[in-house]
Design an enzyme around this catalytic site. Structure first.
Site, PDB file in Angstrom:
ATOM      1  CB  SER A  47      -6.347  -2.129  17.529  1.00 56.81           C
ATOM      2  OG  SER A  47      -5.036  -1.701  17.832  1.00 56.81           O
ATOM      3  CG  ASP A  70      -0.502  -0.033   2.520  1.00 58.42           C
ATOM      4  OD1 ASP A  70       0.715  -0.255   2.699  1.00 58.42           O
ATOM      5  OD2 ASP A  70      -1.310   0.154   3.461  1.00 58.42           O
ATOM      6  CB  SER A 127      -9.567   4.346  25.528  1.00 60.78           C
ATOM      7  OG  SER A 127      -9.738   3.116  24.851  1.00 60.78           O
ATOM      8  CG  ASP A 148      -3.844  -1.212   8.252  1.00 64.92           C
ATOM      9  OD1 ASP A 148      -3.837  -2.143   7.442  1.00 64.92           O
ATOM     10  OD2 ASP A 148      -2.903  -0.974   9.045  1.00 64.92           O
TER      11      ASP A 148
HETATM   12  P1  ADP Z   1      -2.441  -2.603  15.402  1.00 69.67           P
HETATM   13  O1  ADP Z   1      -3.036  -1.496  14.607  1.00 69.67           O
HETATM   14  O2  ADP Z   1      -1.918  -3.704  14.539  1.00 69.67           O
HETATM   15  O3  ADP Z   1      -3.334  -3.131  16.460  1.00 69.67           O
HETATM   16  P2  ADP Z   1      -0.666  -0.508  16.202  1.00 69.67           P
HETATM   17  O4  ADP Z   1       0.637  -0.509  16.917  1.00 69.67           O
HETATM   18  O5  ADP Z   1      -0.736   0.109  14.859  1.00 69.67           O
HETATM   19  O6  ADP Z   1      -1.177  -2.016  16.161  1.00 69.67           O
HETATM   20  O7  ADP Z   1      -1.746   0.223  17.085  1.00 69.67           O
HETATM   21  C1  ADP Z   1      -1.952  -0.156  18.441  1.00 69.67           C
HETATM   22  C2  ADP Z   1      -2.066   1.079  19.311  1.00 69.67           C
HETATM   23  O8  ADP Z   1      -3.268   1.808  18.969  1.00 69.67           O
HETATM   24  C3  ADP Z   1      -2.245   0.751  20.773  1.00 69.67           C
HETATM   25  O9  ADP Z   1      -1.000   0.529  21.404  1.00 69.67           O
HETATM   26  C4  ADP Z   1      -2.924   2.012  21.294  1.00 69.67           C
HETATM   27  O10 ADP Z   1      -1.990   3.065  21.459  1.00 69.67           O
HETATM   28  C5  ADP Z   1      -3.830   2.379  20.123  1.00 69.67           C
HETATM   29  N1  ADP Z   1      -5.162   1.807  20.308  1.00 69.67           N
HETATM   30  C6  ADP Z   1      -5.722   0.812  19.590  1.00 69.67           C
HETATM   31  N2  ADP Z   1      -6.977   0.545  20.035  1.00 69.67           N
HETATM   32  C7  ADP Z   1      -7.204   1.378  21.063  1.00 69.67           C
HETATM   33  C8  ADP Z   1      -8.299   1.617  21.956  1.00 69.67           C
HETATM   34  N3  ADP Z   1      -9.423   0.909  21.904  1.00 69.67           N
HETATM   35  N4  ADP Z   1      -8.167   2.594  22.882  1.00 69.67           N
HETATM   36  C9  ADP Z   1      -7.043   3.311  22.953  1.00 69.67           C
HETATM   37  N5  ADP Z   1      -5.995   3.143  22.158  1.00 69.67           N
HETATM   38  C10 ADP Z   1      -6.052   2.198  21.230  1.00 69.67           C
HETATM   39 MG    MG Z   2      -1.972  -0.265  13.243  1.00 76.06          MG
END
Ligand code: ADP
Ligand code: MG
Length: 400
Positions: free
Chosen positions: A144, A46, A77, A189
């Site tokens: 996430s 991408d 959160s 994503d």
């Molecule tokens: P992935 O996108 O593969 O899960 P990333 O490192 O890109 O991994 O993103 C993860 C980070 O996004 C977490 O460490 C946090 O900082 C943030 N995050 C994801 N989901 C949440 C949530 N529900 N609440 C708060 N922060 C979140």
């Molecule tokens: Mg991510």
């Protein structure tokens, strides 16, 4: 590094609105949800303007939200530290990209980044209170971060009745992660989370943001997709991802191309002969063959020949492992064990260096493959993997 666990409060997802009410003293105006994703094929394409074929997971991030009369953003959160994080939309220590809210407020950088990107694009937003809850595992290669960004962007733009097409919303969410959080991710994503539809994989042209919804009904074909979370936390923000990106952009420039997307598969060998650096050659070979695999997997899905995508998934894994060098022992073990236990194909999914693998298996093979992978991990001394099955779910939407 320990993985942050959302949902540690143990409350069910449906209480996003209740959680908001308890926290801020009044009900939210609405709740918006955005899913995590699995990428079926098309990895590390991408940021090369290439193709990808992700689908949305049933796991999602919900944002309960209400407008405020002032220019303040309050974010909370469930299961994440720091309580309510307060930001000033006017800048000054709040949304100034030079001073992102890092440190203990690390996670809050994501929703703050989204507000910043929307404002920076000139959209007329005001203040808001947000309460987030999620069952998307974090750092598991299931996006996430994009789920959080897209749900936040949808909540803020809907609250303020700002029209924004989904691909534009996804592009702004990506800009937020790139420019403010500092992760040099591509747009896949965010597009998957914002635009996917249930029962379909999303064919994505990451240059034009054109999308096609490809029917992808594993159950009807007697198949199942297993998602194997290795529990190894990836860290996409670290140098390895940026190094791959720089290598690809450097190779494209050396070949006189705007992006590696512009190198046709048929011309790969000639182009490789023009590159001196063996590492660069391997990176280019992965990207170009991976784009070709996306084309072929899409054709097979359209023809209803789902099983036959298996070998292409496995080929994709070998390419990521050997040419792109973004796999890890846990991912390789998940893939090889799933295959030995009868999977039609398997591959790491997401950026790599940990996170999740996916395996295409017979519908009645879930227990056997899960057991085989779990036992192999135990024998290797790895942390127990988390194995679930996933069917393509809906993209982001207002749910209350
Ligand atoms: P992935 O996108 O593969 O899960 P990333 O490192 O890109 O991994 O993103 C993860 C980070 O996004 C977490 O460490 C946090 O900082 C943030 N995050 C994801 N989901 C949440 C949530 N529900 N609440 C708060 N922060 C979140
Ligand atoms: Mg991510």
């Amino acid at each position: 590094m320990s993985r942050a666990e959302p949902m540690s409060t143990g409350e069910p997802m449906s209480t996003a609105a209740d959680g908001f009410h308890r926290l801020y003293g009044s009900p939210p105006e609405g709740v918006w949800a955005a899913p995590g994703r699995v990428n079926l094929i098309g990895e590390h394409t991408d940021y090369n303007d290439g193709f990808a074929l992700p689908f949305a997971l049933p796991h999602r991030t919900e944002v309960a939200a209400a407008r405020r009369p002032d220019r303040t953003l309050r974010i909370h959160s469930a299961g994440f530290p720091s309580g309510v994080v307060t930001l000033d939309l006017e800048g000054a220590g709040g949304l100034d990209p030079a001073r992102p809210p890092r440190g203990p407020h690390g996670w809050a950088a994501y929703p703050a980044a989204v507000a910043w990107a929307l404002l920076d694009a000139g959209l007329p937003l005001g203040g808001a209170d947000l309460h987030i809850r999620s069952d998307v595992p974090t750092g598991a290669g299931l996006s996430s971060s994009a789920a959080l960004e897209v749900a936040t962007a949808l909540a803020l733009t809907d609250l303020y009745a700002v029209p924004l097409a989904r691909p534009d919303l996804a592009a702004l969410a990506r800009r937020a992660e790139n420019a403010y959080v500092g992760v040099p991710c591509g747009v896949m994503d965010q597009m998957a989370s914002a635009c996917a539809t249930a029962g379909h994989a999303l064919h994505l042209d990451t240059r034009t943001l054109e999308q096609r919804h490809i029917p992808f009904d594993c159950a009807a074909a007697g198949l199942r997709l297993l998602v194997i979370d290795t529990r190894v936390q990836h860290a996409l923000g670290d140098g390895a991802y940026a190094e791959r990106l720089a290598s690809c952009h450097g190779a494209a420039a050396a070949l006189g191309l705007p992006a590696l997307r512009d190198l046709p598969y048929e011309e790969l060998e000639q182009a490789l002969a023009r590159l001196d650096d063996p590492v660069r050659r391997r990176r280019v070979r992965h990207v170009v063959t991976e784009n070709e695999r996306v084309v072929r997997v899409e054709e097979l899905l359209r023809a209803g020949r789902l099983r036959e995508t298996g070998p292409l998934l496995t080929e994709g894994h070998a390419s990521l492992r050997d040419d792109y060098e973004v796999s890890c022992p846990e991912l390789d073990l998940a893939v090889s064990t799933a295959e030995a236990a009868g999977a039609y194909g398997a591959r790491m999914t997401g950026g790599g260096f940990g996170g999740s693998a996916l395996a295409l298996i017979d519908a009645d093979g879930e227990a056997a493959v899960t057991r085989a992978v779990t036992e192999a991990f135990a024998a290797a001394g790895f942390e127990p993997p988390r194995v679930t099955s996933a069917a393509p779910a809906a993209g982001a939407a207002r749910i209350l």
